[in-house]
Design a protein around this motif. Structure first.
Motif, PDB file in Angstrom:
ATOM      1  N   LYS B  26       0.831  -1.205   0.000  1.00 46.66           N
ATOM      2  CA  LYS B  26       0.000   0.000   0.000  1.00 46.66           C
ATOM      3  C   LYS B  26       0.867   1.258   0.000  1.00 46.66           C
ATOM      4  N   PRO B  27       0.304   2.398  -0.394  1.00 45.29           N
ATOM      5  CA  PRO B  27       1.088   3.622  -0.414  1.00 45.29           C
ATOM      6  C   PRO B  27       1.771   3.867   0.926  1.00 45.29           C
ATOM      7  N   GLY B  28       3.018   4.273   0.881  1.00 46.60           N
ATOM      8  CA  GLY B  28       3.797   4.497   2.109  1.00 46.60           C
ATOM      9  C   GLY B  28       4.704   3.326   2.442  1.00 46.60           C
ATOM     10  N   ASP B  29       4.397   2.126   1.914  1.00 49.27           N
ATOM     11  CA  ASP B  29       5.223   0.942   2.200  1.00 49.27           C
ATOM     12  C   ASP B  29       6.591   1.078   1.558  1.00 49.27           C
ATOM     13  N   LYS B  30       7.610   0.584   2.270  1.00 49.22           N
ATOM     14  CA  LYS B  30       8.956   0.515   1.689  1.00 49.22           C
ATOM     15  C   LYS B  30       9.051  -0.774   0.871  1.00 49.22           C
ATOM     16  N   VAL B  31       9.601  -0.653  -0.327  1.00 47.23           N
ATOM     17  CA  VAL B  31       9.725  -1.845  -1.171  1.00 47.23           C
ATOM     18  C   VAL B  31      11.151  -1.943  -1.701  1.00 47.23           C
ATOM     19  N   VAL B  32      11.527  -3.151  -2.127  1.00 52.44           N
ATOM     20  CA  VAL B  32      12.845  -3.340  -2.734  1.00 52.44           C
ATOM     21  C   VAL B  32      12.641  -3.684  -4.215  1.00 52.44           C
ATOM     22  N   ALA B  33      13.722  -3.580  -4.986  1.00 51.84           N
ATOM     23  CA  ALA B  33      13.631  -3.861  -6.421  1.00 51.84           C
ATOM     24  C   ALA B  33      13.142  -5.285  -6.649  1.00 51.84           C
ATOM     25  N   ASP B  34      12.320  -5.469  -7.646  1.00 53.97           N
ATOM     26  CA  ASP B  34      11.775  -6.766  -8.060  1.00 53.97           C
ATOM     27  C   ASP B  34      10.777  -7.358  -7.066  1.00 53.97           C
ATOM     28  N   GLN B  35      10.410  -6.612  -6.073  1.00 53.92           N
ATOM     29  CA  GLN B  35       9.386  -7.096  -5.144  1.00 53.92           C
ATOM     30  C   GLN B  35       8.022  -7.070  -5.846  1.00 53.92           C
ATOM     31  N   ASN B  36       7.189  -8.085  -5.589  1.00 53.38           N
ATOM     32  CA  ASN B  36       5.853  -8.105  -6.192  1.00 53.38           C
ATOM     33  C   ASN B  36       4.989  -6.992  -5.605  1.00 53.38           C
ATOM     34  N   LEU B  37       4.403  -6.180  -6.482  1.00 48.95           N
ATOM     35  CA  LEU B  37       3.612  -5.039  -6.001  1.00 48.95           C
ATOM     36  C   LEU B  37       2.115  -5.225  -6.259  1.00 48.95           C
ATOM     37  N   ILE B  38       1.814  -5.674  -7.477  1.00 47.02           N
ATOM     38  CA  ILE B  38       0.408  -5.749  -7.886  1.00 47.02           C
ATOM     39  C   ILE B  38       0.168  -7.099  -8.561  1.00 47.02           C
ATOM     40  N   GLU B  39      -0.917  -7.733  -8.211  1.00 48.44           N
ATOM     41  CA  GLU B  39      -1.275  -8.966  -8.893  1.00 48.44           C
ATOM     42  C   GLU B  39      -2.217  -8.603 -10.049  1.00 48.44           C
ATOM     43  N   VAL B  40      -1.856  -9.057 -11.243  1.00 52.89           N
ATOM     44  CA  VAL B  40      -2.694  -8.762 -12.407  1.00 52.89           C
ATOM     45  C   VAL B  40      -3.087 -10.053 -13.100  1.00 52.89           C
ATOM     46  N   GLU B  41      -4.159  -9.974 -13.839  1.00 48.63           N
ATOM     47  CA  GLU B  41      -4.690 -11.159 -14.485  1.00 48.63           C
ATOM     48  C   GLU B  41      -4.873 -10.869 -15.978  1.00 48.63           C
ATOM     49  N   THR B  42      -4.348 -11.745 -16.804  1.00 50.31           N
ATOM     50  CA  THR B  42      -4.577 -11.635 -18.248  1.00 50.31           C
ATOM     51  C   THR B  42      -5.542 -12.751 -18.630  1.00 50.31           C
ATOM     52  N   SER B  51       8.457  -4.332  -8.611  1.00 50.32           N
ATOM     53  CA  SER B  51       8.976  -2.988  -8.382  1.00 50.32           C
ATOM     54  C   SER B  51      10.194  -2.751  -9.275  1.00 50.32           C
ATOM     55  N   PRO B  52      10.242  -1.619  -9.962  1.00 52.02           N
ATOM     56  CA  PRO B  52      11.402  -1.338 -10.816  1.00 52.02           C
ATOM     57  C   PRO B  52      12.649  -0.981 -10.004  1.00 52.02           C
ATOM     58  N   CYS B  53      12.461  -0.602  -8.739  1.00 50.18           N
ATOM     59  CA  CYS B  53      13.606  -0.163  -7.929  1.00 50.18           C
ATOM     60  C   CYS B  53      13.196  -0.215  -6.467  1.00 50.18           C
ATOM     61  N   SER B  54      14.138   0.058  -5.576  1.00 46.41           N
ATOM     62  CA  SER B  54      13.765   0.134  -4.169  1.00 46.41           C
ATOM     63  C   SER B  54      13.326   1.564  -3.868  1.00 46.41           C
ATOM     64  N   GLY B  55      12.486   1.705  -2.853  1.00 48.15           N
ATOM     65  CA  GLY B  55      11.981   3.029  -2.506  1.00 48.15           C
ATOM     66  C   GLY B  55      10.694   2.903  -1.726  1.00 48.15           C
ATOM     67  N   LYS B  56       9.921   3.972  -1.749  1.00 46.71           N
ATOM     68  CA  LYS B  56       8.670   3.994  -0.989  1.00 46.71           C
ATOM     69  C   LYS B  56       7.517   4.186  -1.980  1.00 46.71           C
ATOM     70  N   ILE B  57       6.440   3.428  -1.796  1.00 44.20           N
ATOM     71  CA  ILE B  57       5.284   3.580  -2.698  1.00 44.20           C
ATOM     72  C   ILE B  57       4.669   4.957  -2.474  1.00 44.20           C
ATOM     73  N   GLU B  58       4.657   5.754  -3.514  1.00 48.47           N
ATOM     74  CA  GLU B  58       4.092   7.103  -3.415  1.00 48.47           C
ATOM     75  C   GLU B  58       2.564   7.031  -3.580  1.00 48.47           C
ATOM     76  N   ASN B  59       2.129   6.387  -4.654  1.00 49.51           N
ATOM     77  CA  ASN B  59       0.690   6.209  -4.844  1.00 49.51           C
ATOM     78  C   ASN B  59       0.436   5.169  -5.921  1.00 49.51           C
ATOM     79  N   PHE B  60      -0.809   4.695  -5.969  1.00 49.16           N
ATOM     80  CA  PHE B  60      -1.264   3.861  -7.087  1.00 49.16           C
ATOM     81  C   PHE B  60      -2.316   4.651  -7.854  1.00 49.16           C
ATOM     82  N   SER B  61      -2.066   4.868  -9.125  1.00 45.81           N
ATOM     83  CA  SER B  61      -3.099   5.538  -9.925  1.00 45.81           C
ATOM     84  C   SER B  61      -4.082   4.518 -10.511  1.00 45.81           C
ATOM     85  N   ALA B  62      -3.646   3.267 -10.578  1.00 48.70           N
ATOM     86  CA  ALA B  62      -4.511   2.207 -11.095  1.00 48.70           C
ATOM     87  C   ALA B  62      -5.574   1.844 -10.065  1.00 48.70           C
TER      88      ALA B  62
END
Lengths: 321, 396
Positions: B26-42, B51-62
């Motif tokens: 969720k927004p505010g969480d600290k994440v590392v590179a390649d961590q799973n962020l969103i589950e999507v279904e095709t 995650s493309p990089c490590s950092g903090k989730i700023e927001n989800f626009s989706a």
């Protein structure tokens, strides 16, 4: 039985080899290896001495084909990728295209161009260069969008006395399937109404026909009915079918995977504004790949080419104009 | 801190979009590179956006259960400058005024890449809007013999309220369901003249004049001139003194009248005809009367000879015959002026010499004009001059 677009191309070549002793196939690794995409798989075994490996020289491949055509043969040349055909450009546009005009000797060669983008293929294995060949008088440029057309149009390409640039889309090779091969088809130079509609005409060809159909499905749920014209052949161009469709809808969107500059979409808009200006209820629009080399990165590539989403968005803008 | 977009990845060949099934952080969480962020279904499988990089989730626009195309931005990660630089995403987004900066640095020679010479046209090429008629709409209207004025009753559904060809066809279909009678060719001709005339900025000035001297003069004449003829003659004299107000503006030139030919508006069945008195400045009222009366009669019978129509420089219209006291008539499209005359009425007039109200017969004169050619002052002076001339009918 179910056949892919690629298998239809192989079947058409087998059919041509079987029916006409003048036909032979020439290209890099088309023999025992069966071609870069396996479009000539097992043909060397089935037709000994008629499916021949060439040196790695597109120039030499087309040059040999022109010579063979002068001697009465009907060669099919396989380019590994359309992108590489420009290495043989001189032979195609200066020799093959002009031969009949110079000498009254026909030049019945078919140059197969596996073209168009697939994910991760980058700038040298993705290009759509049909417009460059269409520019030259003397060449026929075909762009089948369906399994049936891939089969029927390749057979017709081989039968034609003119040099044919046969653009087969790599993205469609495995994705497109048909239950059976057709026994008849529209004549070369005739466009097909791929979907009937009343609100807007999308004119497109090859793989973009399927993006447009997908977009039309989406727009249909919003109450818009999109008519889709599948050109089949970009040269000759079926202006009558296009103008007749614009007469029904009043709005034109041209979609091409090729670059915009001086391309097929530009030619269509030019013709419609010249011949059907009074039919237009909105400025005609077009959607093409971005005017940059084709990117490698899958995400960039997806943003570079028109997709069902971007076709639908462009159509929506035009419908609301 | 740079913001790194979370992008819907290419999930396999031929897959263009995917549905958001679940957010794993969720927004505010600290994440590392390649961590799973969103589950999507095709339509083929369920996968994760990493995650493309490590950092903090700023927001989800989706949004959950919505479908997004490959390459779409799903949200942002706040990352360190070092992380952004590693991804090649440390370039600041373009700000307004950026193009100025580019052109300056170009002249310094620090930027050698070719830049497009035109960054958008200075005027909108697709000028749409309420007044925009598409080529198709124009062609259709031409086919049916319609002009833009006929569309005034159609509320357009297109961009900025423009009338689309569908709106037009609905309008035509609706019109066809109503009671329809053909407009006479005269009606159509008047309509066309008025439409053309109305393309100009028109204005009107007015002046009450006392008609008593005109009426007294008229009584003693045989045949009797109509009151409008007095106005016509006064207008002709005033224009002979100065013809500039009757000039026509064509581009940046004023076209002066060649001779003072003045028309008279005559109501004829289902329209208006304008017989013309040629050289109205050169003949006296007395000499004009018979010709004037003849022309009026011929016009009413719609039997005007060809030489008695067209080519006039101004028109007089006596709307007073309908009992009207005031109107703003429209000059003919090829004319700059129309002089109108209202019905005469008995009104009280304060007489300074007698120091009391006296009854007078008064009528309004109106002058409607093409405001491109003359202004209120010039129109007013012309009208004043006409008023003066009418006070001395014996001189007309």
């Amino acid at each position: 039985m179910s056949l892919t677009y690629l298998e239809a191309i192989r079947e058409a070549q087998a059919h041509a080899l079987r029916d006409d002793p003048r036909v032979f196939i020439y290209g890099q690794d088309v023999g025992n290896f069966g071609g870069a995409f396996k479009a000539t798989k097992n043909l060397a075994k089935e037709f000994p001495g008629r499916v021949l490996d060439s040196p790695i020289s597109e120039d030499a491949m087309v040059g040999l084909a022109v010579g063979a055509a002068i001697e009465g043969m009907r060669p099919i040349i396989e380019m590994q990728f359309a992108d590489f055909s420009v290495v043989g450009f001189n032979q195609i546009v200066n020799q093959a295209a002009t031969l009949f005009w110079r000498t009254q000797i026909p030049c019945p060669i078919t140059v197969r161009l596996p073209f168009g983008g697939t994910s991760g293929s980058g700038p040298f294995h993705s290009q759509c260069i049909e417009a460059i060949y269409a520019h030259y008088p003397g060449l026929i440029v075909l762009t089948p969008a369906t399994v049936e057309d891939a089969y029927a149009m390749l057979l017709e390409a081989v039968a034609l006395d003119d040099p044919v640039i046969f653009c087969e889309h790599k993205f469609l090779y495995y994705h497109l399937k048909a239950e059976k091969l057709p026994s008849e088809a529209l004549p070369i130079g005739k466009a097909r109404i791929a979907r009937e509609g009343r609100d807007l005409t999308v004119v497109t060809y090859s793989a973009m026909v399927h993006e447009a159909l997908e977009a039309a499905k989406e727009l249909s749920s919003e109450g818009w009915e999109i008519e889709i014209v599948d050109l089949r052949s970009v040269k000759p161009l079926d202006t009558d079918t296009i103008v007749a469709s614009v007469a029904r809808t009043g709005k034109l969107l041209c979609v091409g995977e090729a670059w915009p500059w001086g391309g097929v979409t530009a030619e269509i808009i030019s013709r419609v504004t010249s011949e059907g200006f009074g039919l237009l209820d909105a400025p005609p629009q077009r959607l093409n790949a971005k005017d940059t080399p084709v990117p490698y990165h899958p995400n960039l590539w997806a943003a570079h080419r028109p997709t069902a989403r971007s076709v639908a968005a462009a159509a929506r803008n035009l419908l609301r104009s | 801190m740079p913001q790194i977009p979370i992008i819907m990845p290419q999930l396999g060949e031929s897959i263009a979009e995917a549905n958001i099934v679940q957010f794993l952080v969720k927004p505010g969480d600290k994440v590392v590179a390649d961590q799973n962020l969103i589950e999507v279904e095709t339509n083929k499988a369920t996968m994760s956006v990493t995650s493309p990089c490590s950092g903090k989730i700023e927001n989800f626009s989706a949004e959950l259960n919505e479908s997004y195309t490959v390459g779409a931005v799903l949200g942002y990660i706040e990352a360190t400058k070092e992380e952004a630089a590693r991804l090649g995403l440390d370039i600041a987004p373009p700000k307004s005024g950026d193009s100025d900066r580019i052109s300056r640095s170009e002249t310094n020679g620090s930027r050698t890449r070719v830049q497009p010479t035109v960054r958008g046209l200075p005027v909108p090429a697709n000028a749409a809007g309420a007044s925009y008629l598409s080529p198709r709409l124009k062609a259709r209207m031409t086919e049916l013999g319609l002009s833009a004025a006929d569309l005034s009753g159609v509320a357009g559904s297109g961009a900025a309220g423009r009338v689309t060809v569908e709106d037009f066809e609905k309008f035509i279909a609706h019109v066809e369901q109503q009671k329809i009678s053909g407009a006479s060719s005269m009606r159509v001709a008047v309509a066309d003249a008025m439409r053309r005339s109305w393309t100009r900025p028109l204005a009107t000035v007015g002046l009450p004049v006392q008609l008593d001297s005109v009426l007294a003069h008229r009584k003693n004449q045989n045949p009797k001139p109509g009151p409008a003829l007095y106005a016509l003659r006064a207008l002709a004299i005033a224009l002979a003194e100065n013809s500039a107000p009757a000039g026509r503006l064509v581009g940046n030139k004023i076209v002066h009248p060649g001779s003072i030919d003045v028309g008279v508006a005559v109501e004829a069945e289902d329209g208006v005809l304008v017989p013309v008195i040629r050289n109205a400045d050169k003949k006296s009222l007395k000499d004009l009367t018979q010709r004037y009366n003849e022309l009026i009669d011929l016009a009413r019978q719609r039997k005007l000879p060809a030489d008695a129509t067209g080519g006039s420089i101004a028109t007089v219209t006596n709307y007073g015959t309908f009992g009207l006291t005031w109107a703003t008539p429209i000059p003919l499209p090829e004319q700059t002026l129309v002089l109108g005359m209202g019905a005469g009425r008995k009104v009280p007039f304060w007489d300074e010499t007698k120091n009391q109200f006296v009854p007078v017969t008064e009528s309004n004169l109106t002058l409607s004009f093409d405001h491109r050619v003359l202004d209120g002052g010039a129109a007013g002076r012309l009208l004043q001059r006409i008023g003066e001339l009418m006070k001395q009918p014996e001189k007309l």
